[in-house]
Design an enzyme around this catalytic site. Structure first.
Site, PDB file in Angstrom:
ATOM      1  N   ASP A 179     -41.797 -98.000 -77.052  1.00 27.61           N
ATOM      2  CA  ASP A 179     -41.097 -99.140 -77.669  1.00 27.61           C
ATOM      3  C   ASP A 179     -39.585 -99.064 -77.508  1.00 27.61           C
ATOM      4  OD1 ASP A 179     -43.397-100.386 -78.603  1.00 27.61           O
ATOM      5  OD2 ASP A 179     -43.349 -99.349 -80.534  1.00 27.61           O
ATOM      6  N   ASP A 216     -50.435 -97.770 -86.392  1.00 27.25           N
ATOM      7  CA  ASP A 216     -49.524 -98.800 -85.900  1.00 27.25           C
ATOM      8  C   ASP A 216     -49.017 -99.685 -87.052  1.00 27.25           C
ATOM      9  OD1 ASP A 216     -48.380-100.069 -83.528  1.00 27.25           O
ATOM     10  OD2 ASP A 216     -49.603-101.807 -84.065  1.00 27.25           O
ATOM     11  N   ARG A 276     -42.109 -98.356 -69.435  1.00 28.88           N
ATOM     12  CA  ARG A 276     -43.545 -98.106 -69.264  1.00 28.88           C
ATOM     13  C   ARG A 276     -43.933 -98.052 -67.795  1.00 28.88           C
ATOM     14  NH1 ARG A 276     -45.785-102.285 -73.989  1.00 28.88           N
ATOM     15  NH2 ARG A 276     -44.671-101.288 -75.718  1.00 28.88           N
ATOM     16  N   ASP A 297     -56.140 -94.396 -66.521  1.00 31.39           N
ATOM     17  CA  ASP A 297     -57.378 -94.350 -67.309  1.00 31.39           C
ATOM     18  C   ASP A 297     -57.620 -92.958 -67.906  1.00 31.39           C
ATOM     19  OD1 ASP A 297     -58.169 -92.901 -65.048  1.00 31.39           O
ATOM     20  OD2 ASP A 297     -58.935 -94.726 -64.076  1.00 31.39           O
ATOM     21  N   ASP A 357     -60.459-100.090 -62.004  1.00 36.39           N
ATOM     22  CA  ASP A 357     -59.157-100.770 -62.042  1.00 36.39           C
ATOM     23  C   ASP A 357     -59.308-102.255 -62.373  1.00 36.39           C
ATOM     24  OD1 ASP A 357     -58.187 -98.364 -61.304  1.00 36.39           O
ATOM     25  OD2 ASP A 357     -57.319 -98.996 -59.396  1.00 36.39           O
ATOM     26  N   ARG A 408     -52.669 -91.992 -85.203  1.00 41.12           N
ATOM     27  CA  ARG A 408     -51.319 -92.537 -85.336  1.00 41.12           C
ATOM     28  C   ARG A 408     -51.530 -93.980 -85.789  1.00 41.12           C
ATOM     29  NH1 ARG A 408     -48.714 -97.291 -83.068  1.00 41.12           N
ATOM     30  NH2 ARG A 408     -46.564 -96.812 -82.582  1.00 41.12           N
ATOM     31  N   ASP A 418     -38.966-101.832 -73.432  1.00 44.88           N
ATOM     32  CA  ASP A 418     -40.269-102.402 -73.103  1.00 44.88           C
ATOM     33  C   ASP A 418     -40.067-103.711 -72.338  1.00 44.88           C
ATOM     34  OD1 ASP A 418     -42.717-103.751 -73.239  1.00 44.88           O
ATOM     35  OD2 ASP A 418     -42.611-104.092 -75.394  1.00 44.88           O
ATOM     36  N   GLU A 429     -46.545 -95.056 -88.044  1.00 45.10           N
ATOM     37  CA  GLU A 429     -45.419 -95.563 -87.267  1.00 45.10           C
ATOM     38  C   GLU A 429     -44.533 -96.380 -88.198  1.00 45.10           C
ATOM     39  OE1 GLU A 429     -43.937 -98.727 -84.000  1.00 45.10           O
ATOM     40  OE2 GLU A 429     -45.542 -99.125 -85.412  1.00 45.10           O
TER      41      GLU A 429
HETATM   42  C1  ARE Z   1     -44.321-108.020 -76.312  1.00 45.20           C
HETATM   43  C2  ARE Z   1     -43.386-107.836 -75.131  1.00 45.20           C
HETATM   44  C3  ARE Z   1     -41.950-107.622 -75.602  1.00 45.20           C
HETATM   45  C4  ARE Z   1     -41.521-108.750 -76.497  1.00 45.20           C
HETATM   46  C5  ARE Z   1     -42.533-108.948 -77.629  1.00 45.20           C
HETATM   47  C6  ARE Z   1     -42.178-110.132 -78.516  1.00 45.20           C
HETATM   48  O1  ARE Z   1     -43.803-106.717 -74.362  1.00 45.20           O
HETATM   49  O2  ARE Z   1     -41.070-107.485 -74.512  1.00 45.20           O
HETATM   50  O3  ARE Z   1     -40.249-108.480 -77.052  1.00 45.20           O
HETATM   51  O4  ARE Z   1     -43.856-109.089 -77.090  1.00 45.20           O
HETATM   52  O5  ARE Z   1     -43.099-111.129 -78.465  1.00 45.20           O
HETATM   53  C7  ARE Z   1     -47.255-104.414 -78.788  1.00 45.20           C
HETATM   54  C8  ARE Z   1     -46.841-104.161 -77.349  1.00 45.20           C
HETATM   55  C9  ARE Z   1     -45.528-104.844 -77.040  1.00 45.20           C
HETATM   56  C10 ARE Z   1     -45.619-106.317 -77.376  1.00 45.20           C
HETATM   57  C11 ARE Z   1     -46.014-106.467 -78.840  1.00 45.20           C
HETATM   58  C12 ARE Z   1     -46.225-107.919 -79.236  1.00 45.20           C
HETATM   59  O6  ARE Z   1     -46.725-102.761 -77.133  1.00 45.20           O
HETATM   60  O7  ARE Z   1     -45.228-104.688 -75.666  1.00 45.20           O
HETATM   61  O8  ARE Z   1     -44.340-106.875 -77.149  1.00 45.20           O
HETATM   62  O9  ARE Z   1     -47.273-105.787 -79.058  1.00 45.20           O
HETATM   63  O10 ARE Z   1     -47.220-108.473 -78.457  1.00 45.20           O
HETATM   64  C13 ARE Z   1     -41.419-103.447 -85.207  1.00 45.20           C
HETATM   65  C14 ARE Z   1     -42.593-102.873 -85.986  1.00 45.20           C
HETATM   66  C15 ARE Z   1     -43.242-101.767 -85.204  1.00 45.20           C
HETATM   67  C16 ARE Z   1     -43.664-102.244 -83.806  1.00 45.20           C
HETATM   68  C17 ARE Z   1     -42.414-102.769 -83.127  1.00 45.20           C
HETATM   69  C18 ARE Z   1     -42.762-103.323 -81.742  1.00 45.20           C
HETATM   70  O11 ARE Z   1     -42.124-102.388 -87.239  1.00 45.20           O
HETATM   71  O12 ARE Z   1     -44.401-101.348 -85.914  1.00 45.20           O
HETATM   72  O13 ARE Z   1     -41.834-103.827 -83.904  1.00 45.20           O
HETATM   73  N1  ARE Z   1     -44.306-101.192 -82.992  1.00 45.20           N
HETATM   74  C19 ARE Z   1     -45.777-101.170 -82.798  1.00 45.20           C
HETATM   75  C20 ARE Z   1     -46.178-100.568 -81.457  1.00 45.20           C
HETATM   76  C21 ARE Z   1     -45.857-101.545 -80.358  1.00 45.20           C
HETATM   77  C22 ARE Z   1     -46.794-102.723 -80.486  1.00 45.20           C
HETATM   78  C23 ARE Z   1     -46.914-103.187 -81.873  1.00 45.20           C
HETATM   79  C24 ARE Z   1     -46.421-102.479 -82.936  1.00 45.20           C
HETATM   80  C25 ARE Z   1     -47.794-104.346 -82.139  1.00 45.20           C
HETATM   81  O14 ARE Z   1     -45.623 -99.308 -81.284  1.00 45.20           O
HETATM   82  O15 ARE Z   1     -45.972-101.009 -79.065  1.00 45.20           O
HETATM   83  O16 ARE Z   1     -46.317-103.809 -79.635  1.00 45.20           O
HETATM   84  O17 ARE Z   1     -49.107-103.814 -82.230  1.00 45.20           O
HETATM   85  C26 ARE Z   1     -36.212-102.622 -85.418  1.00 45.20           C
HETATM   86  C27 ARE Z   1     -37.046-102.942 -86.642  1.00 45.20           C
HETATM   87  C28 ARE Z   1     -38.442-102.372 -86.494  1.00 45.20           C
HETATM   88  C29 ARE Z   1     -39.056-102.999 -85.271  1.00 45.20           C
HETATM   89  C30 ARE Z   1     -38.205-102.681 -84.058  1.00 45.20           C
HETATM   90  C31 ARE Z   1     -38.744-103.386 -82.832  1.00 45.20           C
HETATM   91  O18 ARE Z   1     -36.005-101.231 -85.329  1.00 45.20           O
HETATM   92  O19 ARE Z   1     -36.432-102.416 -87.768  1.00 45.20           O
HETATM   93  O20 ARE Z   1     -39.226-102.636 -87.634  1.00 45.20           O
HETATM   94  O21 ARE Z   1     -40.394-102.491 -85.102  1.00 45.20           O
HETATM   95  O22 ARE Z   1     -36.868-103.097 -84.258  1.00 45.20           O
HETATM   96  O23 ARE Z   1     -38.455-102.636 -81.711  1.00 45.20           O
HETATM   97 CA    CA Z   2     -58.460 -96.728 -62.938  1.00 45.50          CA
END
Ligand code: ARE
Ligand code: CA
Length: 595
Positions: free
Chosen positions: A421, A325, A479, A170, A148, A323, A475, A354
């Site tokens: 997300d 990203d 989660r 984990d 942890d 998958r 988010d 994605e």
């Molecule tokens: C963190 C915080 C959030 C905060 C954000 C902004 O947790 O609360 O709003 O920062 O600074 C990962 C983490 C997130 C983290 C982010 C940044 O899981 O928790 O957020 O990193 O540090 C677009 C992209 C899409 C992307 C989403 C998030 O097109 O690819 O934004 N999704 C992937 C993953 C995420 C991941 C990342 C990318 C980064 O699945 O989990 O986030 O590696 C509309 C638009 C979309 C847009 C969407 C956003 O639909 O059209 O294009 O997606 O809104 O929800």
């Molecule tokens: Ca653990």
């Protein structure tokens, strides 16, 4: 007939090979305009006018358009074709590469010069049978307290996690719960990132070649994959190749050595020296997220590095796919090479991008197999959770999304109602549901959406915890740590998930069958969908309304072999003489099957 609405191109998604010797063609016309659509085709080198007309089938309708489809079988792999459309008043029009014309020669012809086998988008057979379960590893199960992270918070499923919370989940925990997942009926796991990273979500990779010690090690990933395989469950990981973390060795090198760094071309520095604060002077994921420097995936050296990463985890641990990203912001040549690298390591690996919007450019068979189907999710949210659209609009959106892609891409979609997300689906139903706080109806709407996932083409995706009734906003609220205490779980919902997943696994037509809309009862709120794989036909009915619906309709089962049709949801048998009459409870559903 409205000529302006007629559309076809000799390219994806209007023409695509489905086998080395067969090409599917689609043509679009104004809704309701065309009574009969034909394609006339022959080998390209035989004399004109020797073609046999082949009738096309109406396969999809949106509010404005109808789509007709047919499969042209070709021995020589060289096809010349032209469409001929007829309306209800005896008017006919030809449609070829020159456009629409009442005169066949003026319309021209389309050509498919040669069907190369490499252009067929081949899907691994197992994909058709897949039901995927998404896990956010820090939040699913703590199987080993010794790993942890410092500051691990208590496993309280109703807590409000912050963006930095750790709960100690984990790989050992996932392995421990494989029997639970097997009993649920899923056969594919998708884990969000597991590689070394300073964050709780691990989308900012420090080391692509090592498992984060808070999750375990490569031995534990191997054990998870082996044990999962023994239980008939495949495993996919998250490839975060659009950006790295700012602790990634190559980025550290650029920060330290500036222009002298041999990795400077791996990133997009705006100038040197590179600074991370107060504002990063390099391109990042999103808007100036300093911890996520964007990777230059067009760079050959970096490309080779990342392709080796992708192959390494398949080879060393036996994972079954990736998958991807932020898949739509990565260089497409990179993805084509990625596909070759992955499929040469494991020919039946699955690649799912994605992308939250139209994904045509990535789904031509040369890059991804499918994408996370967020467009479908939006339609499901609007129809089931918000009830902001009716049956016709929902059905039209389904058609529109299907007609954007090839059959293979449609079959490899991750059909999700929510993810790490998004707001959880149950919470959306609650928020948009009933002022009078009808707990039961909220759950029933959720169940309807899940039923729909199981009867529709594509891979149904379950986000951990949805099946036991977990709630959560966007988010990081979505989660929360998994709810394991049975007395707090929604047992009825869990039983429903098990039942409808089992039905999908029982009826091959639900997995491989073609899909047709049978009923669009706008005023009742009833949608009927037929799936048919040539040997089996099933019909799903969905009553998305708070009132009981009495459905009386022509049967989709023709004259039928026996006197009865079984509703596999309720176990009730209905007499069957070409017409079906049955009643669906509020937010009820039925799965009708011939016996
Ligand atoms: C963190 C915080 C959030 C905060 C954000 C902004 O947790 O609360 O709003 O920062 O600074 C990962 C983490 C997130 C983290 C982010 C940044 O899981 O928790 O957020 O990193 O540090 C677009 C992209 C899409 C992307 C989403 C998030 O097109 O690819 O934004 N999704 C992937 C993953 C995420 C991941 C990342 C990318 C980064 O699945 O989990 O986030 O590696 C509309 C638009 C979309 C847009 C969407 C956003 O639909 O059209 O294009 O997606 O809104 O929800
Ligand atoms: Ca653990």
């Amino acid at each position: 007939m409205n000529w302006e609405a007629i559309y076809h191109i000799d390219d994806v998604p209007y023409a695509f090979p489905v086998r080395p010797d067969a090409v599917k063609v689609r043509i679009r016309a104004k809704r309701g305009d065309v009574r009969k659509a034909n394609v006339l085709h022959s080998d390209r080198y035989v004399a004109y006018r020797n073609e046999m007309p082949q009738e096309l089938e109406l396969v999809a309708s949106t509010a404005s358009h109808d789509y007709f489809e047919g499969v042209i079988v070709t021995e020589t792999k060289r096809i010349r074709y032209v469409f001929q459309l007829e309306d209800g008043e005896g008017n006919s029009v030809w449609f070829g590469e020159l456009g629409a014309s009442p005169n066949r020669d003026m319309a021209g012809v389309f050509n498919i010069p040669y069907v190369s086998p490499s252009e067929v988008h081949e899907l691994p057979e197992w994909v058709y049978d897949a039901v995927v379960y998404q896990i956010f590893p820090d939040r699913f199960r703590n199987g080993d307290e010794s790993n942890d992270p410092p500051g691990t918070e208590p496993w309280t499923p109703d807590a409000s996690p912050s963006a930095q919370s750790y709960y100690g989940g984990d790989l050992a925990g996932i392995t421990e719960k494989l029997p639970y997942l097997q009993e649920l009926g899923i056969n594919l796991l998708y884990l969000t990132p597991v590689f070394v990273s300073p964050s709780t979500h691990k989308y900012d990779t420090t080391d692509y070649l090592a498992i984060d010690p808070h999750f375990g090690d490569i031995g534990q990933l191997k054990a998870l994959v082996d044990e999962a395989h023994m239980r008939g469950i495949r495993v996919m990981l998250d490839a975060v190749f659009n950006h790295s973390g700012n602790q990634f060795f190559a980025f550290r090198d650029v920060v330290e050595k500036g222009e002298a760094s041999r990795y400077k071309e791996w990133f997009f520095a705006e100038r040197f020296p590179v600074v991370e604060s107060p504002v990063p002077n390099y391109v990042t994921f999103g808007n100036a997220i300093a911890t996520m420097p964007k990777l230059n995936t067009a760079n050959e050296e970096l490309k080779q590095y990342l392709l080796d990463v992708a192959a390494y985890w398949i080879r060393e641990t036996g994972i079954d796919g990736w998958r991807l990203d932020v898949a739509n912001e990565v260089d497409r040549t990179f993805w084509r090479d990625f596909r070759r690298a992955v499929k040469s390591e494991k020919p039946d690996a699955l690649i799912v991008g994605e992308i939250m919007h139209h994904s045509g450019p990535w789904l031509r068979g040369d890059q991804f197999d499918g994408v996370m189907n967020y467009m479908l999710r939006t339609a499901m949210v609007d129809f089931f959770a918000k009830t902001s659209i009716g049956v016709r609009e929902f059905s039209g959106r389904l058609s529109m999304i299907r007609m954007m892609y090839t059959d293979a891409a449609n079959a490899a979609m991750f059909n999700l109602i929510g993810s790490h997300d998004t707001e959880r689906f149950m919470t959306m139903c609650e928020r948009h549901g009933f002022g009078w706080g009808e707990e039961k109806a909220v759950k029933e709407k959720m169940m309807l959406a899940v039923f729909f996932q199981m009867i529709y083409p594509g891979i149904p995706q379950i986000y951990y915890g949805d099946e036991v009734g977990m709630r959560g906003g966007e988010d990081p609220e979505c989660r929360r740590p998994m709810l394991w205490q049975e007395e707090q779980q929604d047992g009825e919902l869990l039983a429903f998930y098990r039942k409808v997943i089992a039905l999908r696994r029982q009826y091959a037509a639900l997995r491989r069958g073609k899909v047709r809309v049978w009923l669009e009862e706008e005023s009742l709120g009833v949608l009927g969908i037929v799936r048919d794989d040539g040997t089996q036909r099933v019909a799903a009915l969905i009553n998305n309304s708070p009132l009981e619906a009495v459905v009386s309709a022509g049967s989709p089962f023709g004259s039928g072999p026996s006197g009865f049709i079984l509703d596999a949801m309720s176990g009730v048998r209905y007499p069957h003489e070409g017409r079906l009459q049955l009643s669906l409870p509020p937010y009820g559903c039925a799965l009708l099957c011939e016996e």
